[in-house]
Design a protein around this motif. Structure first.
Motif, PDB file in Angstrom:
ATOM      1  N   ASP A   1       0.843  -1.193   0.000  1.00 55.44           N
ATOM      2  CA  ASP A   1       0.000   0.000   0.000  1.00 55.44           C
ATOM      3  C   ASP A   1       0.881   1.248   0.000  1.00 55.44           C
ATOM      4  O   ASP A   1       1.160   1.824   1.052  1.00 55.44           O
ATOM      5  CB  ASP A   1      -0.917  -0.026   1.221  1.00 55.44           C
ATOM      6  CG  ASP A   1      -1.792   1.199   1.326  1.00 55.44           C
ATOM      7  OD1 ASP A   1      -2.034   1.872   0.294  1.00 55.44           O
ATOM      8  OD2 ASP A   1      -2.236   1.500   2.440  1.00 55.44           O
ATOM      9  N   VAL A   2       1.322   1.652  -1.174  1.00 53.23           N
ATOM     10  CA  VAL A   2       2.223   2.801  -1.299  1.00 53.23           C
ATOM     11  C   VAL A   2       1.527   4.075  -0.843  1.00 53.23           C
ATOM     12  O   VAL A   2       2.139   4.931  -0.201  1.00 53.23           O
ATOM     13  CB  VAL A   2       2.755   2.943  -2.742  1.00 53.23           C
ATOM     14  CG1 VAL A   2       3.644   4.154  -2.870  1.00 53.23           C
ATOM     15  CG2 VAL A   2       3.509   1.689  -3.149  1.00 53.23           C
TER      16      VAL A   2
ATOM     17  N   GLU B   1       2.183  11.169  -6.597  1.00 54.30           N
ATOM     18  CA  GLU B   1       1.615  10.567  -7.802  1.00 54.30           C
ATOM     19  C   GLU B   1       2.510   9.429  -8.286  1.00 54.30           C
ATOM     20  O   GLU B   1       3.714   9.438  -8.062  1.00 54.30           O
ATOM     21  CB  GLU B   1       1.404  11.594  -8.905  1.00 54.30           C
ATOM     22  CG  GLU B   1       2.654  12.271  -9.403  1.00 54.30           C
ATOM     23  CD  GLU B   1       2.357  13.374 -10.406  1.00 54.30           C
ATOM     24  OE1 GLU B   1       1.402  13.252 -11.192  1.00 54.30           O
ATOM     25  OE2 GLU B   1       3.087  14.366 -10.399  1.00 54.30           O
ATOM     26  N   GLU B   2       1.876   8.459  -8.916  1.00 50.02           N
ATOM     27  CA  GLU B   2       2.610   7.347  -9.506  1.00 50.02           C
ATOM     28  C   GLU B   2       2.783   7.644 -10.994  1.00 50.02           C
ATOM     29  O   GLU B   2       1.828   7.956 -11.690  1.00 50.02           O
ATOM     30  CB  GLU B   2       1.827   6.053  -9.326  1.00 50.02           C
ATOM     31  CG  GLU B   2       2.572   4.841  -9.817  1.00 50.02           C
ATOM     32  CD  GLU B   2       1.850   3.541  -9.502  1.00 50.02           C
ATOM     33  OE1 GLU B   2       2.305   2.504 -10.000  1.00 50.02           O
ATOM     34  OE2 GLU B   2       0.844   3.564  -8.766  1.00 50.02           O
ATOM     35  N   ILE B   3       4.030   7.599 -11.447  1.00 53.98           N
ATOM     36  CA  ILE B   3       4.347   7.865 -12.852  1.00 53.98           C
ATOM     37  C   ILE B   3       5.132   6.671 -13.377  1.00 53.98           C
ATOM     38  O   ILE B   3       6.301   6.493 -13.035  1.00 53.98           O
ATOM     39  CB  ILE B   3       5.167   9.153 -13.012  1.00 53.98           C
ATOM     40  CG1 ILE B   3       4.414  10.338 -12.423  1.00 53.98           C
ATOM     41  CG2 ILE B   3       5.513   9.395 -14.474  1.00 53.98           C
ATOM     42  CD1 ILE B   3       5.167  11.628 -12.397  1.00 53.98           C
ATOM     43  N   GLU B   4       4.456   5.858 -14.170  1.00 58.50           N
ATOM     44  CA  GLU B   4       5.046   4.638 -14.729  1.00 58.50           C
ATOM     45  C   GLU B   4       5.719   3.817 -13.648  1.00 58.50           C
ATOM     46  O   GLU B   4       5.036   3.311 -12.769  1.00 58.50           O
ATOM     47  CB  GLU B   4       5.983   4.986 -15.885  1.00 58.50           C
ATOM     48  CG  GLU B   4       5.253   5.647 -17.043  1.00 58.50           C
ATOM     49  CD  GLU B   4       6.156   6.047 -18.181  1.00 58.50           C
ATOM     50  OE1 GLU B   4       7.297   5.563 -18.259  1.00 58.50           O
ATOM     51  OE2 GLU B   4       5.692   6.856 -18.999  1.00 58.50           O
ATOM     52  N   GLU B   5       7.050   3.724 -13.663  1.00 57.91           N
ATOM     53  CA  GLU B   5       7.728   2.826 -12.726  1.00 57.91           C
ATOM     54  C   GLU B   5       8.284   3.523 -11.482  1.00 57.91           C
ATOM     55  O   GLU B   5       9.034   2.943 -10.727  1.00 57.91           O
ATOM     56  CB  GLU B   5       8.858   2.062 -13.431  1.00 57.91           C
ATOM     57  CG  GLU B   5      10.071   2.893 -13.788  1.00 57.91           C
ATOM     58  CD  GLU B   5       9.926   3.731 -15.054  1.00 57.91           C
ATOM     59  OE1 GLU B   5      10.804   4.565 -15.275  1.00 57.91           O
ATOM     60  OE2 GLU B   5       8.954   3.575 -15.808  1.00 57.91           O
ATOM     61  N   TYR B   6       7.911   4.794 -11.256  1.00 54.96           N
ATOM     62  CA  TYR B   6       8.398   5.469 -10.057  1.00 54.96           C
ATOM     63  C   TYR B   6       7.289   6.307  -9.420  1.00 54.96           C
ATOM     64  O   TYR B   6       6.225   6.505  -9.985  1.00 54.96           O
ATOM     65  CB  TYR B   6       9.630   6.326 -10.361  1.00 54.96           C
ATOM     66  CG  TYR B   6       9.369   7.577 -11.173  1.00 54.96           C
ATOM     67  CD1 TYR B   6       9.168   8.799 -10.550  1.00 54.96           C
ATOM     68  CD2 TYR B   6       9.343   7.536 -12.564  1.00 54.96           C
ATOM     69  CE1 TYR B   6       8.926   9.949 -11.285  1.00 54.96           C
ATOM     70  CE2 TYR B   6       9.111   8.680 -13.301  1.00 54.96           C
ATOM     71  CZ  TYR B   6       8.908   9.880 -12.655  1.00 54.96           C
ATOM     72  OH  TYR B   6       8.671  11.007 -13.389  1.00 54.96           O
TER      73      TYR B   6
END
Length: 78
Positions: free
Chosen positions: A2-3, A26-31
């Motif tokens: 649970d990030v 925010e989550e952006i692709e792999e980071y």
């Protein structure tokens, strides 16, 4: 994992010392991107760097989350 929950713990920890700080995530692709805005921010405030670094270690890193980008929010993001 649970990030988002880890981020909320991070945010709560930072706000203890800097209650007026605005923090986003925010989550952006792999980071994951964590950004903040603090009115009157002074880059030479070493206490801020210590608190931020400790919070990163005790929340994200302790949960195995290392793919982070951390930085100040631009005016558009506030």
């Amino acid at each position: 994992m649970d990030v988002k929950g880890v981020f909320e713990k991070f945010k709560k920890q930072i706000k203890i010392s800097y209650p007026d700080i605005l923090v986003g995530f925010e989550e952006i692709e792999e980071y994951y991107r964590v950004y903040y805005y603090l009115k009157g921010f002074n880059i030479k405030d070493m206490n801020f760097h210590k608190i931020m670094g400790t919070a990163i270690l005790e929340t994200f890193y302790e949960n195995g989350i290392f793919n982070l980008e951390i930085g100040r929010a631009s005016c558009r993001e506030r």
